[in-house]
Design an enzyme around this catalytic site. Structure first.
Site, short mmCIF file in Angstrom:
data_model
loop_
_atom_site.label_atom_id
_atom_site.label_comp_id
_atom_site.label_asym_id
_atom_site.label_seq_id
_atom_site.Cartn_x
_atom_site.Cartn_y
_atom_site.Cartn_z
CG HIS A 64 27.47 46.56 18.94
ND1 HIS A 64 28.28 47.51 19.52
CD2 HIS A 64 28.31 45.71 18.28
CE1 HIS A 64 29.55 47.25 19.25
NE2 HIS A 64 29.59 46.17 18.50
CG ASP A 90 33.39 32.03 39.58
OD1 ASP A 90 33.05 32.01 38.38
OD2 ASP A 90 34.49 31.62 39.99
#
Length: 461
Positions: free
Chosen positions: A167, A394
């Site tokens: 993070h 995708d």
């Protein structure tokens, strides 16, 4: 999906280090003031689920592991800090990224695994209990790697991509930007559509003589839950709840009627409701204080604040805290609670607040510490606009159908709750149109009451 989940067993290869496809300079990079928050020195682990194409559309020659590793290598030429190692500066203790292409341990750890079952047998991770996601991410013993991957192949031809991102290097927007860049390169692009920008010096604060209070709550009056033992023996779990579109509509209409016509956003409405529901489920003591923390983004245009460039992938949010006594949270009309959240969010979105927040972090970074988990803190983050499930991720005929925050490291925090958009299976359910998924961590003993609170949304008039 109501049927029984299979037992997942994995066969794993050795971890390999993926390096940038082209040479990059040796350098040490500094982080921003926001990046250097101690709570951000932690991996955020997500599991991205890809369904296999139909038999007619399948390509037997497609090796997605090979394609993904090649794309990752190409992406690291642009995102080369992720191939380095995190170090703490000897003088100030702040994090740096050491990019040394000649180092033996240089690169991104990558683990390839094979599962003993199909994705459908584990419901494509579309489960209330998310514990299984822990097996599909990589948790290296060496915590200085800012990026790790684990790709698991399933017998159906589908696969999961477990991504762990430190993070301190990026927020959710930055992680999404990196992931999309890898997939774009896997789909054949020559370069990412968004070129990354480091420029962490843009968000360096100054020492201030009037910092914000170190904690939003008075430490002596922090609420506590009887379910939480400070010896860390409490059994905790992260669960996922579906909130249907009609449930959200009922909530917003109820609030509008109750308030005399005020229109609240979906996020504001469910944020207040979840905060109150967690307090009730945890049985927080009435005379104690509780805080709701949401993030205020600083990427949009603000007066007297230089906008961040397109492609910036560092942390770009500050905390907006709303504090109430538990008795107030439980007894006041819900619309009043949500109105307070809106007011806090609006103040936190101003230039003065953002600058003061960054200066406070710079002034107090050595003192920043986390309180013991008493149940008093609820942190909410929304992933609605990150795009992890849109058609742009995708590839190879495989469709991204689900996204799960793995309940380890950062996302195992008791305080953290995450709102995500419906997954592809939810889209097949008309009731989930306009709905959300809530991932939240609570003691197992408190979860039935939280579930009851969420289900009560169905019966609002």
């Amino acid at each position: 999906m109501a049927y029984q989940t299979a037992t997942l067993m994995l066969e794993m290869k050795d971890v390999v280090l993926i390096k940038p496809s082209k040479s990059i300079p040796s350098c040490i990079l500094s982080l921003s003031t926001i990046d250097n928050r101690e709570i951000y020195n932690n991996l955020a682990q997500t599991v991205h689920v890809y369904r296999s194409p139909s038999i007619n559309d399948s390509d037997s020659s497609f090796n997605f592991c090979h394609v993904f590793k090649e794309a990752l290598s190409k992406a690291l030429f642009y995102y080369y800090p992720f191939a380095g190692r995190m170090v703490k500066h000897a003088d100030d203790g702040k994090l740096r990224v050491n990019c040394n292409p000649n180092a033996e341990n240089y690169g991104v750890p990558f683990l390839e695994a094979s599962a003993n079952c199909t994705l459908s047998s584990i419901n494509y991770l579309d489960n209330t209990d998310t514990e299984i996601a822990k097996q599909l991410v990589l948790n290296p013993e060496d915590k200085t790697y800012p990026l790790v991957f684990k790709v698991t192949k399933f017998r159906c031809g589908g696969f999961t991509i477990g991504m762990g991102v430190l993070h301190a290097i990026c927020d959710g927007v930055g992680a999404s930007q990196l992931f999309k860049a890898i997939i774009e390169l896997a789909r054949g692009r020559n370069e990412p559509s968004t070129i990354p920008v480091w420029e962490r010096e843009r968000l360096i604060g100054s020492i201030t003589k009037q910092p914000f209070p170190e904690s939003p709550m008075n430490k002596e009056s922090v609420a506590f839950s009887p379910f939480l033992n400070q010896d860390n023996t409490t059994v905790m779990k992260k669960y996922c709840f579906n909130v249907e579109g009609e449930m959200l509509t009922k909530l917003k209409l109820s609030l509008m009627k109750e308030s005399g016509g005020i229109r609240f956003t979906t996020f504001e409405s469910i944020a207040g409701y979840v905060w109150r529901s967690r307090a009730r489920a945890l049985k927080l003591n009435n005379n104690g204080e509780t805080v709701l923390t949401i993030v205020a983004g600083i990427r949009r245009k603000l007066k007297d604040f230089e906008p961040l460039p397109n492609g910036y992938y560092g942390n770009s949010c500050v905390d907006a805290n709303t504090v109430l006594k538990v008795s107030e949270l439980d007894e006041r009309p819900l619309y009043e609670i949500i109105n307070l959240i809106r007011e806090t969010k609006n103040i936190a979105s101003t230039t003065d607040f953002i600058k003061n927040s960054i200066n406070t972090l710079e002034t107090n970074y050595k003192e920043e510490s986390r309180m013991l988990s008493t149940g008093a803190v609820t942190v909410l983050t929304e992933w609605k606009h990150l795009g992890f499930l849109d058609g742009n991720v995708d590839f190879g005929g495989h469709e991204a159908v689900n996204l799960v925050p793995a309940p380890c490291n950062l996302f195992a925090s008791m305080e953290m709750s995450i709102f995500t958009p419906p997954n592809k299976f939810d889209n097949d359910d008309p009731s989930m149109k306009g709905g959300i998924k809530i991932f939240t961590t609570l003691p197992v003993a408190a979860m039935p009451k939280f579930k009851e609170e969420i289900e009560a949304l169905r019966f609002l008039s």
